[in-house]
Design a protein around this motif. Structure first.
Motif, PDB file in Angstrom:
ATOM      1  N   SER A 112       0.861  -1.182   0.000  1.00  0.00           N
ATOM      2  CA  SER A 112       0.000   0.000   0.000  1.00  0.00           C
ATOM      3  C   SER A 112       0.902   1.238   0.000  1.00  0.00           C
ATOM      4  O   SER A 112       2.101   1.150   0.322  1.00  0.00           O
ATOM      5  CB  SER A 112      -0.887   0.001   1.236  1.00  0.00           C
ATOM      6  OG  SER A 112      -0.107   0.215   2.407  1.00  0.00           O
ATOM      7  N   PRO A 113       0.373   2.395  -0.345  1.00  0.00           N
ATOM      8  CA  PRO A 113       1.208   3.611  -0.319  1.00  0.00           C
ATOM      9  C   PRO A 113       1.883   3.837   1.032  1.00  0.00           C
ATOM     10  O   PRO A 113       3.047   4.230   1.090  1.00  0.00           O
ATOM     11  CB  PRO A 113       0.209   4.721  -0.658  1.00  0.00           C
ATOM     12  CG  PRO A 113      -0.824   4.047  -1.496  1.00  0.00           C
ATOM     13  CD  PRO A 113      -0.966   2.674  -0.912  1.00  0.00           C
ATOM     14  N   HIS A 114       1.144   3.581   2.123  1.00  0.00           N
ATOM     15  CA  HIS A 114       1.718   3.802   3.457  1.00  0.00           C
ATOM     16  C   HIS A 114       2.845   2.812   3.737  1.00  0.00           C
ATOM     17  O   HIS A 114       3.926   3.200   4.206  1.00  0.00           O
ATOM     18  CB  HIS A 114       0.629   3.675   4.513  1.00  0.00           C
ATOM     19  CG  HIS A 114       1.112   3.920   5.907  1.00  0.00           C
ATOM     20  ND1 HIS A 114       1.710   5.105   6.291  1.00  0.00           N
ATOM     21  CD2 HIS A 114       1.096   3.129   7.012  1.00  0.00           C
ATOM     22  CE1 HIS A 114       2.036   5.045   7.575  1.00  0.00           C
ATOM     23  NE2 HIS A 114       1.680   3.852   8.035  1.00  0.00           N
ATOM     24  N   VAL A 115       2.606   1.527   3.451  1.00  0.00           N
ATOM     25  CA  VAL A 115       3.638   0.520   3.688  1.00  0.00           C
ATOM     26  C   VAL A 115       4.851   0.769   2.804  1.00  0.00           C
ATOM     27  O   VAL A 115       6.003   0.657   3.246  1.00  0.00           O
ATOM     28  CB  VAL A 115       3.072  -0.897   3.435  1.00  0.00           C
ATOM     29  CG1 VAL A 115       4.185  -1.940   3.489  1.00  0.00           C
ATOM     30  CG2 VAL A 115       1.989  -1.229   4.460  1.00  0.00           C
ATOM     31  N   ALA A 116       4.619   1.131   1.553  1.00  0.00           N
ATOM     32  CA  ALA A 116       5.723   1.413   0.631  1.00  0.00           C
ATOM     33  C   ALA A 116       6.580   2.564   1.139  1.00  0.00           C
ATOM     34  O   ALA A 116       7.816   2.521   1.072  1.00  0.00           O
ATOM     35  CB  ALA A 116       5.172   1.738  -0.759  1.00  0.00           C
ATOM     36  N   THR A 117       5.937   3.592   1.666  1.00  0.00           N
ATOM     37  CA  THR A 117       6.684   4.733   2.199  1.00  0.00           C
ATOM     38  C   THR A 117       7.547   4.314   3.381  1.00  0.00           C
ATOM     39  O   THR A 117       8.722   4.700   3.477  1.00  0.00           O
ATOM     40  CB  THR A 117       5.712   5.843   2.639  1.00  0.00           C
ATOM     41  OG1 THR A 117       4.983   6.311   1.503  1.00  0.00           O
ATOM     42  CG2 THR A 117       6.474   7.018   3.255  1.00  0.00           C
ATOM     43  N   GLN A 118       6.985   3.510   4.283  1.00  0.00           N
ATOM     44  CA  GLN A 118       7.724   3.096   5.481  1.00  0.00           C
ATOM     45  C   GLN A 118       8.937   2.237   5.140  1.00  0.00           C
ATOM     46  O   GLN A 118       9.973   2.304   5.819  1.00  0.00           O
ATOM     47  CB  GLN A 118       6.795   2.334   6.432  1.00  0.00           C
ATOM     48  CG  GLN A 118       5.588   3.120   6.915  1.00  0.00           C
ATOM     49  CD  GLN A 118       5.965   4.402   7.606  1.00  0.00           C
ATOM     50  OE1 GLN A 118       6.852   4.429   8.457  1.00  0.00           O
ATOM     51  NE2 GLN A 118       5.305   5.491   7.239  1.00  0.00           N
ATOM     52  N   LEU A 119       8.817   1.422   4.091  1.00  0.00           N
ATOM     53  CA  LEU A 119       9.904   0.503   3.723  1.00  0.00           C
ATOM     54  C   LEU A 119      10.728   1.000   2.538  1.00  0.00           C
ATOM     55  O   LEU A 119      11.565   0.270   2.001  1.00  0.00           O
ATOM     56  CB  LEU A 119       9.327  -0.878   3.401  1.00  0.00           C
ATOM     57  CG  LEU A 119       8.757  -1.658   4.598  1.00  0.00           C
ATOM     58  CD1 LEU A 119       8.063  -2.933   4.125  1.00  0.00           C
ATOM     59  CD2 LEU A 119       9.856  -1.998   5.602  1.00  0.00           C
ATOM     60  N   SER A 120      10.496   2.257   2.141  1.00  0.00           N
ATOM     61  CA  SER A 120      11.230   2.867   1.012  1.00  0.00           C
ATOM     62  C   SER A 120      11.093   2.024  -0.258  1.00  0.00           C
ATOM     63  O   SER A 120      12.072   1.766  -0.960  1.00  0.00           O
ATOM     64  CB  SER A 120      12.713   3.059   1.376  1.00  0.00           C
ATOM     65  OG  SER A 120      12.852   3.920   2.477  1.00  0.00           O
ATOM     66  N   LEU A 121       9.854   1.613  -0.553  1.00  0.00           N
ATOM     67  CA  LEU A 121       9.560   0.807  -1.736  1.00  0.00           C
ATOM     68  C   LEU A 121       8.739   1.607  -2.737  1.00  0.00           C
ATOM     69  O   LEU A 121       8.127   2.625  -2.390  1.00  0.00           O
ATOM     70  CB  LEU A 121       8.766  -0.445  -1.343  1.00  0.00           C
ATOM     71  CG  LEU A 121       9.410  -1.396  -0.331  1.00  0.00           C
ATOM     72  CD1 LEU A 121       8.417  -2.494   0.039  1.00  0.00           C
ATOM     73  CD2 LEU A 121      10.691  -1.996  -0.889  1.00  0.00           C
TER      74      LEU A 121
END
Length: 247
Positions: A112-121
């Motif tokens: 998800s956008p939030h998870v991607a941001t947290q993991l730099s993905l």
């Protein structure tokens, strides 16, 4: 060499927690001396001391000068210091309770956008999502969702049962050779929605403590993103706060 010793000390620490939680060394009992314990566990006394020091810092054992090392007697709550980065199962075990897991769901999905941001993905990158209800003496105390970058996990061979284990930190160390250096966490109160209340055996609307955390390697690489919903009366967290006169 140093990383290997730390990984071994972590494994010894885990084995000692299991021996304590299963009653071989019950609360208040005295542990065998270092020579006997190192022979039993098949490790050097240096590695054993490192593991014992970590357990003492967590409060699971007490080291009394001239008397020996004892298993600490704990109150009923799961206790932890917010400045110590422990896996949920380690936190439960360190408080003298038996950790457990149920309702495990493991799936691969686009971040998800939030998870991607947290993991730099990138948003389209895939992650491995691991949902679990965590137990303390069979009582549901946490619902957690952990996210690992799929590109990271695909570099090694593993079984899904490896992810059912108590600690994903152990999985990162043993399978990927990655040691968590630090984590950044955010805490806030939330109210249990119906689906979440059902998982934790609570009434809808009950307050929960939500902790969101990103774990990093020494090189500042984010490798694990976690979302945990904690039953508040099952936990007691301690936070050390410096006074204005302490630099």
């Amino acid at each position: 060499m140093l990383r290997g010793r730390r990984a071994l000390a972590s494994q010894v620490r885990q084995r000692l927690r299991i021996l304590i939680s299963t009653g071989l060394y019950p609360p208040g009992s005295r542990l065998p001396n270092e020579e006997e314990l190192s022979e039993t566990l098949g490790v050097s006394r240096t590695t054993l001391r490192e593991a014992l020091q970590a357990l003492a810092e967590e409060g699971l054992i007490l080291r009394r000068h001239g008397q020996g090392t004892f298993v600490n007697r704990h109150p009923q709550q799961v206790q932890g210091s917010l400045d110590r980065n422990l896996d949920i199962s380690e936190l439960i075990r360190a408080s003298g309770h038996l950790p457990g897991t149920r309702d495990v769901v493991i799936q691969t999905m686009p971040a998800s956008p939030h998870v991607a941001t947290q993991l730099s993905l990138a948003p389209a990158d895939e992650v491995l999502a691991i949902e679990r209800v965590r137990l303390a003496d069979q009582r549901p105390v946490v619902f957690s969702i952990d996210f690992l970058p799929m590109a990271l996990v695909q570099t090694v061979n593993y079984e899904l049962t490896d992810l059912y284990s108590d600690s994903l930190y152990d999985f990162l160390i043993q399978r990927l050779g990655l040691t968590i250096h630090h984590g950044l966490a955010q805490l806030r109160p939330v109210l249990a929605e119906v689906w979440l209340a059902q998982k934790l055996g609570l009434s809808p609307g009950v307050p929960l403590l939500y902790i969101e955390q990103v774990d990093y390697t020494l090189e500042q690489r984010p490798v694990l993103f976690s979302q945990g919903y904690h039953v508040p009366d099952a936990f007691e967290f301690v936070l050390y706060r410096r006074g204005p006169g302490e630099s």
